[in-house]
Scaffold this motif. Structure first.
Motif, PDB file in Angstrom:
ATOM      1  N   LEU A 157      -9.718   5.559  -2.828  1.00  0.00           N
ATOM      2  CA  LEU A 157      -8.677   5.259  -1.850  1.00  0.00           C
ATOM      3  C   LEU A 157      -7.327   5.049  -2.511  1.00  0.00           C
ATOM      4  O   LEU A 157      -6.290   5.247  -1.899  1.00  0.00           O
ATOM      5  N   GLY A 158      -7.345   4.628  -3.788  1.00  0.00           N
ATOM      6  CA  GLY A 158      -6.086   4.314  -4.441  1.00  0.00           C
ATOM      7  C   GLY A 158      -5.416   5.514  -5.073  1.00  0.00           C
ATOM      8  O   GLY A 158      -4.197   5.635  -5.048  1.00  0.00           O
ATOM      9  N   LEU A 218     -12.633  -6.185  -2.070  1.00  0.00           N
ATOM     10  CA  LEU A 218     -13.805  -5.301  -2.044  1.00  0.00           C
ATOM     11  C   LEU A 218     -15.065  -6.045  -2.467  1.00  0.00           C
ATOM     12  O   LEU A 218     -16.124  -5.860  -1.863  1.00  0.00           O
ATOM     13  N   SER A 237       0.819  -1.210   0.000  1.00  0.00           N
ATOM     14  CA  SER A 237       0.000   0.000   0.000  1.00  0.00           C
ATOM     15  C   SER A 237       0.852   1.259   0.000  1.00  0.00           C
ATOM     16  O   SER A 237       0.563   2.217  -0.702  1.00  0.00           O
ATOM     17  N   MET A 262      -4.737  -0.650  -3.317  1.00  0.00           N
ATOM     18  CA  MET A 262      -6.045  -0.500  -3.957  1.00  0.00           C
ATOM     19  C   MET A 262      -5.937  -0.585  -5.472  1.00  0.00           C
ATOM     20  O   MET A 262      -6.900  -0.935  -6.146  1.00  0.00           O
ATOM     21  N   MET A 286      -7.029  -6.273  -4.261  1.00  0.00           N
ATOM     22  CA  MET A 286      -7.928  -5.434  -3.478  1.00  0.00           C
ATOM     23  C   MET A 286      -9.324  -5.416  -4.074  1.00  0.00           C
ATOM     24  O   MET A 286     -10.308  -5.288  -3.348  1.00  0.00           O
ATOM     25  N   ARG A 298     -11.958   1.936  -5.197  1.00  0.00           N
ATOM     26  CA  ARG A 298     -10.564   1.775  -5.595  1.00  0.00           C
ATOM     27  C   ARG A 298      -9.972   3.086  -6.065  1.00  0.00           C
ATOM     28  O   ARG A 298      -8.829   3.412  -5.743  1.00  0.00           O
ATOM     29  N   ASN A 325      -2.051   7.855  -0.573  1.00  0.00           N
ATOM     30  CA  ASN A 325      -2.928   6.952  -1.299  1.00  0.00           C
ATOM     31  C   ASN A 325      -2.474   5.521  -1.081  1.00  0.00           C
ATOM     32  O   ASN A 325      -1.286   5.250  -0.928  1.00  0.00           O
ATOM     33  N   ASN A 326      -3.464   4.622  -1.076  1.00  0.00           N
ATOM     34  CA  ASN A 326      -3.174   3.230  -0.797  1.00  0.00           C
ATOM     35  C   ASN A 326      -2.850   2.500  -2.091  1.00  0.00           C
ATOM     36  O   ASN A 326      -3.727   2.250  -2.914  1.00  0.00           O
ATOM     37  N   SER A 379      -9.931  -0.416 -11.506  1.00  0.00           N
ATOM     38  CA  SER A 379      -8.982   0.386 -10.738  1.00  0.00           C
ATOM     39  C   SER A 379      -9.333   1.868 -10.790  1.00  0.00           C
ATOM     40  O   SER A 379      -8.890   2.654  -9.980  1.00  0.00           O
TER      41      SER A 379
END
Lengths: 405, 210
Positions: free
Chosen positions: B155-156, B190, A187, B181, B186, B152, B177-178, B36
């Motif tokens: 958060l991404g 989800l 992450s 994701m 991921m 996605r 940012n992750n 994504s």
């Protein structure tokens, strides 16, 4: 003691059936059994009690972690004061490491145990003690400069998705602490690798203020060799954060940049002794991880093309998370293979995979995490075939015996 | 216009209790691959809905004349034709999205939901119910994609449809940012979370525990 018991007895009715705090019974129960040995006994049937219940097992692992934790904390301080070029006493270095480390430990435990308690409450079960060890492992395997909110998010993710959805303590497929690390690693790669995160250069709560010296470089030894331009290992030297070369004893006693838990091979070996002496950790798993690693290293040494392929065996064992993973992660009784023969195969493949990832993938200077997680997934399969082979062998023997008769 | 119970079930069932992705677990591959970002998810949802509705109608019209032994081939030809049209339209009018979707537009042909609906519904029902079934299943697939794509992208990359939505002061305060994701695992997690919430709200969908 007496007062505590009286107090617990006094508040107990609130939590029992019909009490106004009944929904918190699991929490009450957890604290009561944590403070006092429960005096309820089974009423029917034969029950064999072993002194090694899971609470005690967990405590022993924590005790075994303490040497690595203490040396790691001291090392955090040592690296910090080296980075800012100040001479302070040993105690000061340790104190710096302690206050740098404490927030990580607190966050990991508060988030993880909070979720465990809430889940137990919802499912109306006893609170399992499985997080005691995970909560201590998590801060020991992440860089000291990991932001606290990231640790919180990753811990929550791991406890929910790697543990609770599978049924809680004892049912998880993957090692919970390693899932935390893997989540952080994929992450937030900028906070989990590279040369900026392993040494705390800023002050901690006002302690150890100073500016970083010239020529500072915070790369871990494994990071250095993964990115080196040296053509062969003989042209390459590991250097500490001040630029001085690192000696073997620095690496053995843990005075190198790295995660808190994994720097000191010496302290990890102490922990291993405790685990093996008490029978909590399997010596077969530990030994076979090292054997697998040794085989891997000897293979790549034979066909060496560059510096990291030429790196001798002992460096592989001293550097990075190899020893820590072998002793504290691979031996996790829940996620490792459970058959005795399976443990040999499981450990051997972890060692081999870890070296393979280290040497052949410059994107991941450390392969231990991925190797253990991968083998976690295969552990049930290994067990299945070990048991299956055993059944076949015995059937064959039975057939042979009956033919003779 | 009042709809009969049966047509209502064909249209609305797939949105909830009979959802192709989270109940029948079909069409997962594209749900993982294109989600994504929110925009490709939306386009994919629309594309699948259109192709599915049109294919359902065509197969339903032809259902009396298709020999049973070659029905799969006929279905493939119909779907492939429609997918090619969609793909060409996307190339002409939304080239960037088409590039993001890459092979997955073409792979609508092999989307399990399509074959499933053609086999299970269109071959046995008239054009109008088949049309509604196609729209229903397309939307049922689509809303999962959009939901996954929403989280996605949010958060991404901290964006929605390419616009920054997470304010700068959050980043200044240390938010990041992750990256996970943006990786396919991921999306799987989800989808699993959606299934989790959905099952806990619909007790009759839960499998028996022993």
């Amino acid at each position: 003691m007496k007062a505590l018991r009286n107090y617990l007895d006094k508040i107990k009715p609130n939590f029992e059936e019909g009490g106004k705090l009944h929904w918190l019974y699991s929490t009450y129960d957890a604290f009561e059994t944590f403070l006092f040995v429960p005096n309820t006994t089974s009423k029917r049937g034969v029950h064999i009690h072993d002194a090694r219940d899971s609470k005690r097992t967990m405590i022993i692992v924590i005790v075994a972690l303490i040497p690595a934790l203490l040396v790691g904390m001291y090392n955090v301080g040592l690296q910090h004061y080296m980075a800012i070029g100040q001479e302070v006493s040993l105690l000061n270095k340790f104190l710096f490491g302690l206050i740098a480390m404490l927030p990580l430990i607190v966050v990991s435990y508060v988030v993880g145990l909070g979720i465990e308690f809430a889940m137990a409450q919802v499912k109306k079960e006893e609170v399992a003690e499985g997080f005691l060890v995970s909560g201590m492992l998590i801060p020991m395997i992440v860089p000291i400069d990991t932001p606290l909110w990231m640790v919180a998010v990753a811990t929550a993710f791991s406890v929910i998705f790697a543990k609770e959805v599978f049924g809680g303590t004892g049912y998880n497929i993957f090692n919970v602490a390693l899932i935390v690390r893997a989540f952080l690693f994929f992450s937030y790669p900028s906070k989990m690798s590279g040369d900026q995160v392993w040494v705390r250069t800023a002050d901690t709560f006002g302690m150890g203020k100073g500016s970083v010296i010239d020529g500072y470089s915070g790369a871990t030894p494994l990071g250095q060799i993964a990115t080196t331009e040296a053509g062969s290992f003989s042209e390459f030297t590991f250097h500490g954060i001040t630029g001085d070369p690192l000696s073997i004893s620095d690496m053995f006693f843990g005075f190198i940049p790295g995660s808190v838990g994994e720097v000191s091979t010496f302290a990890i070996l102490l922990g291993a002794l405790i685990l093996i002496a008490t029978g909590v950790g399997s010596w077969k798993t530990m030994l076979s991880v090292f054997v697998g690693g040794a085989v891997g290293v000897l293979l790549v040494n034979t066909f060496a093309q560059n510096a990291i392929m030429e790196m001798p065996l002992y460096y592989h064992f001293l550097l990075g998370g190899f020893a820590f993973g072998a002793v504290f992660m691979a031996t996790d009784p829940v996620t490792s293979a459970r058959t005795e023969r399976g443990k040999w195969i499981y450990g051997f493949l972890i060692g081999l995979m870890a070296i393979t990832i280290r040497v052949f993938n410059p994107g991941y200077p450390e392969g231990m995490m991925l190797a253990i997680l991968l083998m976690n997934a295969f552990a049930p399969l290994i067990d299945f075939y070990v048991i299956d082979a055993n059944i076949r062998r015995r059937l064959k023997r039975a057939a042979a015996v009956s033919q003779q008769a | 216009m009042g709809l009969s119970t049966k047509t209502k079930a064909a249209l609305l069932g797939p949105l909830n209790k009979n959802n192709p992705v989270i109940v029948q677990v079909l069409g997962i591959c594209s749900a993982l691959a294109v989600t994504s970002k929110l925009e490709p998810s939306l386009v994919m949802a629309v594309a699948v809905t259109l192709v599915l509705a049109a294919a359902n109608v065509i197969i339903s019209l032809l259902r009396k004349t298709i020999p049973n032994r070659i029905r799969i081939i006929v279905q493939l030809v119909v779907v492939a034709t429609l997918v090619t049209i969609v793909s060409e339209v996307l190339k002409a009018f939304a080239y960037d999205v088409n590039k993001q979707l890459s092979v997955f537009v073409g792979l609508i042909v092999t989307n399990c939901i399509l074959m499933g609906r053609l086999e299970a519904f269109a071959l046995g029902n008239g054009p109008w119910p088949s049309f509604l079934d196609g729209i229903g299943n397309g939307l049922g697939y689509g809303w999962i994609l959009v939901a996954v794509g929403f989280f996605r992208e949010l958060l991404g990359s901290g964006e929605l449809l390419g616009y920054k939505v997470i304010p700068q002061f959050m980043y200044d305060a240390g938010y990041q940012n992750n990256g996970l994701m943006m990786l396919a695992p991921m999306a799987l997690i989800l989808v699993a979370v959606i299934i989790w919430v959905h099952r806990s709200r619909n007790k009759e969908l839960q499998e028996e525990t022993n």
